[in-house]
Design an enzyme around this catalytic site. Sequence first.
Site, PDB file in Angstrom:
ATOM      1  N   GLY A  68      49.951  43.384  38.987  1.00 48.18           N
ATOM      2  CA  GLY A  68      48.255  42.599  38.477  1.00 48.18           C
ATOM      3  C   GLY A  68      49.510  41.212  37.496  1.00 48.18           C
TER       4      GLY A  68
ATOM      5  N   LYS B  47      57.613  31.478  35.806  1.00 47.34           N
ATOM      6  CA  LYS B  47      58.051  32.729  35.993  1.00 47.34           C
ATOM      7  C   LYS B  47      59.496  32.794  35.741  1.00 47.34           C
ATOM      8  CE  LYS B  47      57.935  35.953  38.986  1.00 47.34           C
ATOM      9  NZ  LYS B  47      57.153  37.423  39.360  1.00 47.34           N
TER      10      LYS B  47
ATOM     11  N   SER C 172      62.575  36.103  43.440  1.00 49.31           N
ATOM     12  CA  SER C 172      63.010  36.183  45.332  1.00 49.31           C
ATOM     13  C   SER C 172      62.259  35.991  45.757  1.00 49.31           C
ATOM     14  CB  SER C 172      63.768  37.556  44.499  1.00 49.31           C
ATOM     15  OG  SER C 172      64.489  37.857  43.647  1.00 49.31           O
TER      16      SER C 172
ATOM     17  N   ALA D  86      57.290  38.077  33.979  1.00 48.06           N
ATOM     18  CA  ALA D  86      58.341  38.985  34.565  1.00 48.06           C
ATOM     19  C   ALA D  86      58.491  38.830  35.460  1.00 48.06           C
ATOM     20  CB  ALA D  86      58.472  40.033  33.087  1.00 48.06           C
TER      21      ALA D  86
ATOM     22  N   CYS E 241      42.734  46.402  38.041  1.00 50.78           N
ATOM     23  CA  CYS E 241      41.569  47.127  38.951  1.00 50.78           C
ATOM     24  C   CYS E 241      42.109  45.968  40.824  1.00 50.78           C
ATOM     25  CB  CYS E 241      40.536  46.862  39.529  1.00 50.78           C
ATOM     26  SG  CYS E 241      39.567  47.621  38.293  1.00 50.78           S
TER      27      CYS E 241
ATOM     28  N   TYR F  58      38.224  43.295  39.973  1.00 52.71           N
ATOM     29  CA  TYR F  58      39.522  43.471  41.205  1.00 52.71           C
ATOM     30  C   TYR F  58      38.778  41.889  41.485  1.00 52.71           C
ATOM     31  CZ  TYR F  58      40.436  43.429  46.083  1.00 52.71           C
ATOM     32  OH  TYR F  58      40.704  42.822  47.261  1.00 52.71           O
TER      33      TYR F  58
END
Length: 231
Positions: free
Chosen positions: A19, A44, A48, A114, A174, A206
């Site tokens: 998440g 970011k 990859s 990250a 979630c 969620y």
Amino acid sequence: MTDKLLNTLLITGTDTEVGKTVLTTVLAAYWQKYHSSASMGIMKLMQSGEGDSEWYQKIFSLNQSPEELTPLYFQAPLAPPIAAARENKTVDLAKVWQGFTALRSRRDFIFLEALGGLGSPVTDELTVADLAGEWRLPTVLVVPVRLGAISQAVANVALARQSRINLKGIVLNCVQPRTNTEIADWTPIELMKSLTHIPIFGCLPYLDNLTDLSKMAQVASNLDLERLLYI
């Protein structure tokens, strides 16, 4: 009373697919609504395979080049040192640092996502945790609401302390629809705080539609933003 706004927040997690992008999107949506997208930057660290940087470029009006969003990009969806080796490249952290400091000098706030988890490799010798500690980045840890979350949180907080990370706290997420009972049983907040001695800023529900930025901003307002975004 906290009153000084951070200028960078590193969003990391216990693993992949927990998440980090969700939390970054939620916080950026809040910033865009109550501040302005022109004062915000998203980066970011490295990527990859396709994914996060393309998402941020699509959903937010950032006025950033692809290189400003992701200084290092590798085609294979693998750990950076492995993906780089496949392309006969190296992981150039100096390029990442230069891109980050340049963007930070032009924006009031940087959400820095990250890759993988705190223990994920960024080079053959360094992990995300090493980078966060060496670069002195205020950091938030995303912990997924699922069985085993307590041990993941304890282990990652221990790694953060070992790496001398400025870990501000934890946000629960979630990754699938969860009942209140599941959340309480799998991620009991008081027990996790007692074991880690780290604040927990809240729990993200969620979210199956991250494109609704108004809803994302509202979700962010349910977190303890006073301690998350301020010194």
